[in-house]
Design an enzyme around this catalytic site. Structure first.
Site, mmCIF file in Angstrom:
data_model
loop_
_atom_site.group_PDB
_atom_site.id
_atom_site.type_symbol
_atom_site.label_atom_id
_atom_site.label_comp_id
_atom_site.label_asym_id
_atom_site.label_seq_id
_atom_site.Cartn_x
_atom_site.Cartn_y
_atom_site.Cartn_z
ATOM 1 N N SER A 116 83.337 9.283 -6.314
ATOM 2 C CA SER A 116 83.027 8.363 -5.222
ATOM 3 C C SER A 116 82.916 9.021 -3.848
ATOM 4 O O SER A 116 82.040 9.851 -3.648
ATOM 5 C CB SER A 116 84.061 7.246 -5.231
ATOM 6 O OG SER A 116 83.690 6.251 -4.333
ATOM 7 N N HIS A 117 83.817 8.677 -2.950
ATOM 8 C CA HIS A 117 83.699 9.174 -1.576
ATOM 9 C C HIS A 117 84.222 10.600 -1.409
ATOM 10 O O HIS A 117 84.159 11.154 -0.318
ATOM 11 C CB HIS A 117 84.451 8.235 -0.627
ATOM 12 C CG HIS A 117 85.933 8.206 -0.878
ATOM 13 N ND1 HIS A 117 86.496 7.465 -1.888
ATOM 14 C CD2 HIS A 117 86.954 8.850 -0.275
ATOM 15 C CE1 HIS A 117 87.808 7.648 -1.877
ATOM 16 N NE2 HIS A 117 88.111 8.487 -0.919
ATOM 17 N N ASP A 280 78.366 5.302 0.045
ATOM 18 C CA ASP A 280 79.161 6.493 -0.294
ATOM 19 C C ASP A 280 78.595 7.210 -1.520
ATOM 20 O O ASP A 280 77.499 6.887 -1.982
ATOM 21 C CB ASP A 280 80.626 6.109 -0.509
ATOM 22 C CG ASP A 280 80.830 5.258 -1.748
ATOM 23 O OD1 ASP A 280 79.886 4.530 -2.118
ATOM 24 O OD2 ASP A 280 81.908 5.325 -2.361
ATOM 25 N N ASP A 284 79.018 2.308 -3.936
ATOM 26 C CA ASP A 284 79.708 1.013 -3.946
ATOM 27 C C ASP A 284 80.244 0.594 -2.578
ATOM 28 O O ASP A 284 80.693 -0.532 -2.410
ATOM 29 C CB ASP A 284 80.808 0.961 -5.024
ATOM 30 C CG ASP A 284 81.821 2.069 -4.908
ATOM 31 O OD1 ASP A 284 81.726 2.880 -3.962
ATOM 32 O OD2 ASP A 284 82.715 2.144 -5.779
ATOM 33 N N ARG A 285 80.198 1.506 -1.602
ATOM 34 C CA ARG A 285 80.715 1.120 -0.279
ATOM 35 C C ARG A 285 79.586 0.799 0.688
ATOM 36 O O ARG A 285 78.439 1.192 0.464
ATOM 37 C CB ARG A 285 81.536 2.263 0.312
ATOM 38 C CG ARG A 285 82.783 2.568 -0.476
ATOM 39 C CD ARG A 285 83.641 3.524 0.313
ATOM 40 N NE ARG A 285 84.825 3.882 -0.455
ATOM 41 C CZ ARG A 285 85.911 4.409 0.075
ATOM 42 N NH1 ARG A 285 85.957 4.667 1.365
ATOM 43 N NH2 ARG A 285 86.952 4.707 -0.695
ATOM 44 N N LYS A 379 82.431 -3.140 -6.286
ATOM 45 C CA LYS A 379 81.919 -3.320 -4.945
ATOM 46 C C LYS A 379 80.506 -2.769 -4.917
ATOM 47 O O LYS A 379 80.135 -1.973 -5.769
ATOM 48 C CB LYS A 379 82.832 -2.664 -3.912
ATOM 49 C CG LYS A 379 83.201 -1.202 -4.150
ATOM 50 C CD LYS A 379 84.303 -0.812 -3.161
ATOM 51 C CE LYS A 379 84.612 0.675 -3.188
ATOM 52 N NZ LYS A 379 85.717 0.989 -4.113
ATOM 53 N N ARG A 499 97.898 6.725 4.651
ATOM 54 C CA ARG A 499 97.076 5.758 5.369
ATOM 55 C C ARG A 499 98.011 4.790 6.092
ATOM 56 O O ARG A 499 98.947 4.244 5.487
ATOM 57 C CB ARG A 499 96.188 4.973 4.411
ATOM 58 C CG ARG A 499 95.290 5.848 3.524
ATOM 59 C CD ARG A 499 94.117 5.037 2.981
ATOM 60 N NE ARG A 499 93.441 5.681 1.871
ATOM 61 C CZ ARG A 499 92.612 6.727 1.975
ATOM 62 N NH1 ARG A 499 92.383 7.275 3.152
ATOM 63 N NH2 ARG A 499 92.026 7.236 0.910
HETATM 64 C C1 VG1 Z 1 90.493 4.285 -1.505
HETATM 65 C C2 VG1 Z 1 90.402 3.000 -0.706
HETATM 66 C C3 VG1 Z 1 90.376 1.809 -1.643
HETATM 67 C C4 VG1 Z 1 89.227 1.964 -2.630
HETATM 68 C C5 VG1 Z 1 89.338 3.294 -3.346
HETATM 69 C C6 VG1 Z 1 88.153 3.572 -4.248
HETATM 70 O O1 VG1 Z 1 91.690 4.303 -2.248
HETATM 71 O O2 VG1 Z 1 91.468 2.900 0.202
HETATM 72 O O3 VG1 Z 1 90.249 0.632 -0.891
HETATM 73 O O4 VG1 Z 1 89.253 0.927 -3.581
HETATM 74 O O5 VG1 Z 1 89.400 4.359 -2.400
HETATM 75 O O6 VG1 Z 1 86.971 3.564 -3.515
HETATM 76 P P1 VG1 Z 1 92.994 5.115 -1.787
HETATM 77 O O7 VG1 Z 1 93.979 4.963 -2.894
HETATM 78 O O8 VG1 Z 1 92.550 6.516 -1.520
HETATM 79 O O9 VG1 Z 1 93.439 4.472 -0.518
HETATM 80 V V1 VG1 Z 1 85.705 4.550 -4.006
HETATM 81 O O10 VG1 Z 1 84.382 4.028 -3.205
HETATM 82 O O11 VG1 Z 1 86.308 6.108 -3.613
HETATM 83 O O12 VG1 Z 1 85.734 4.477 -5.637
HETATM 84 CO CO CO Z 2 82.725 4.611 -4.052
#
Ligand code: VG1
Ligand code: CO
Length: 546
Positions: A116-117, A280, A284-285, A379, A499
């Site tokens: 993901s990100h 991202d 999904d973001r 998302k 966070r």
């Molecule tokens: C982060 C975000 C959370 C999101 C998750 C996956 O998780 O805070 O809101 O659902 O990433 O997003 P964490 O545990 O690092 O706070 V994605 O778009 O990286 O799958």
């Molecule tokens: Co993502």
């Protein structure tokens, strides 16, 4: 079919986090690492009758090692008895598109290859997660079962066979299993056409409306180009950074104000487009920026909920909403006005699945720039932009006007998230433990001029299946609704990320144009004082402020 049984031993540390298992590429690519995990998934979810007759969806965000991983997954799926694998062309499926494909093709589930990100490339991160037949990320009881299997695995089942040609659309075979390479965007575009009035959106662009969509050289490029530029007639160049690269061009595909700075600058310039958005790594973001105004994701969720009825899919209204606990209470106020329920869940999309399946909510979202609806079970970045476009087309106002009117109607929840990345893990754990230790004595105290109404470690009982998830974040809730929340990230691969989420409600419209950090200054100082963040971490400021 020549099934090969490879003896293996458990590998420690395969506990899925907020969204699947994420590790460095180098770790995933080593020995049996990926195979151990994939076999453990199949062992955990195998129905009594096995996988005969069942379909598995496979796709990833295109990051480095995606193709190698997909070939391995396909062989293991064949040996484990799946009848069919649907895989996106070139090994690509955005996370929302994978969810859409699972649902539309009646698949048993899917494996999504994405971190993901998180950054990609040979030195970057890789990830994998299992989504169930509803198209959504496996709930905790399944991820716990998968983890348990990783600790007792003794054998991987695979087949000897040549690689699938992932570039060629259509059917191929691996032993007795059929592999269909499908167009990665077609099903998804078809679904969007059903949800939104594409004719109205075409008219919006024909009238000169300008969108700038930054795909951050990640997976959304092909989806955004197909929808915004080809279907809706937005001019070429509307989608920037639209070619997915295995290392995201060296960038960090996290659409926040630091990593999407290029977009922010464009939107703050004099000749800015009407709407700016970014997605991202896995699509999904969504980050939303109007001309001259950043819309915090928590506010975006609230504004979408208040205006969703302007898009055909939600014209009859919404059943309810949900937000993750650290997400601001802005959407709660919209739900109250609409007279629909608002649920507060732990961080991570997997907690929305039951509420969506049960029809108790229609929209949901997180402060981390994730919003979605019951159209899939993930998302969905492009979907959120289409909903914003639908609202802008119907209201004929600027993003800025819509935001100002929203705050005037509902009040404004000033909100910020401060991330301290890659802290040394013992330091991060000691910090949160020290806050946890203070919680029992904080309730009732007056801090920063407010009474602490509640101080606890958030625990969630799923209203649909009664499952309980504990330790989901430390929170202080004040009697005026202000909050400070601390949690450690569950998606990183090195060290620990702290966070800190801070929010304050402002009802007076005369005070709705303040700088967010200034509006929250006293609570920010209190958050540092209670957790001794600067002292314990040696950091003078957060790495990312949203
Ligand atoms: C982060 C975000 C959370 C999101 C998750 C996956 O998780 O805070 O809101 O659902 O990433 O997003 P964490 O545990 O690092 O706070 V994605 O778009 O990286 O799958
Ligand atoms: Co993502």
């Amino acid at each position: 079919m020549n099934i090969v049984r490879i003896p293996t031993t458990p590998i420690a540390g395969m506990k899925p986090g907020t969204s699947g298992l994420r590790k460095k590429v180098s770790e995933f690519a080593q020995g049996h690492y990926l195979a151990n995990f994939v076999q453990s998934v199949f062992d955990a979810v195998r129905p009594p009758g096995g996988f005969a007759g069942l379909t598995l969806v496979v796709g990833g965000d295109g990051r480095h090692w995606n193709l190698e991983a997909i070939q391995q997954v396909i062989r293991i799926a064949a040996a484990n008895g799946f009848a069919r694998v649907l895989v996106g062309q070139g090994g690509i499926l955005s996370t929302p598109a994978a969810s859409c494909v699972i649902r539309q093709h009646g698949a048993f589930g899917g494996l999504i290859l994405s971190a993901s990100h998180n950054p990609g490339g040979p030195d970057g991160d890789f990830g994998i997660k299992f989504n169930a037949a509803n198209g959504g990320p496996a709930p905790e009881k399944i991820t716990d079962a998968i983890y348990a299997k990783t600790l007792s695995i003794g054998e991987i089942m695979t087949v000897e066979s040549a690689d699938i040609d992932l570039g060629r659309l259509g059917a191929q075979a691996v032993g007795a299993m059929k592999v269909e390479v499908i167009d990665a965007v077609a099903d998804y575009v078809g679904l969007m056409r059903k949800l939104f009035d594409f004719a109205a959106l075409r008219a919006l662009f024909a009238g000169g409306f300008r969108l700038s969509f930054d795909a951050m050289q990640a997976v959304t490029g092909p989806y955004a180009k197909a929808i915004f530029e080809r279907e809706l007639g937005a001019p070429a160049g509307t989608v920037v950074n639209g070619t997915p690269l295995p290392d995201f061009g060296g960038g960090h595909p996290d659409p926040n104000l630091v990593h999407a700075k290029e977009l922010l600058d464009r939107m703050m310039a004099a000749d800015a487009p009407d709407l700016g958005a970014a997605s991202d790594g896995d699509g999904d973001r969504n980050l939303i920026i109007g001309r001259g105004i950043f819309i915090p994701p928590s506010d975006s969720l609230a504004m979408l909920a208040a205006n969703a009825h302007l898009a055909p899919a939600y014209a009859k209204g919404i059943a309810g909403v949900a937000r993750s606990m650290p997400t601001s209470g802005a959407v709660d106020r919209v739900a109250a006005k609409l007279g629909v329920p608002c649920f507060e869940t732990p961080t991570g999309w997997k907690f929305f699945g039951n509420l969506l399946d049960a029809g108790r909510i229609t929209l949901c979202g997180e402060e981390s720039a994730g919003t979605g609806s019951d159209h899939v079970r993930e998302k969905d970045g492009v979907w959120a932009v289409l909903l914003w476009l639908s609202i802008l087309a119907a209201r004929r106002q600027s993003v800025q006007q819509i935001a100002r009117e929203h705050w005037a109607t509902y009040g404004r929840n000033y909100y910020t998230r401060h991330d301290y990345e890659d802290l040394d893990t013992p330091t991060a754990k000691a910090l949160t433990q020290a806050v946890a230790d203070q919680l029992p004595t904080l309730a009732g105290q007056t801090l920063a001029g407010r009474r602490v109404a509640l101080a606890d470690d958030f625990s969630y009982t799923d209203p649909v299946d009664g499952s309980v998830s504990k330790n989901q974040g430390l929170r202080l809730v004040f009697d005026d609704g202000s909050r400070i929340v601390y949690r450690l990230s569950g998606t990183g691969t090195t060290g620990s990320t702290l966070r800190v989420y801070i929010e304050r409600y402002e009802g007076d419209p005369a005070r709705h144009a303040q700088d967010t950090q200034a509006a929250l200054a006293d609570l920010i100082a209190l958050a540092d004082e209670l957790a001794q963040i600067r002292v314990r971490t040696g950091r003078q400021q957060p790495d990312v402020v949203t």
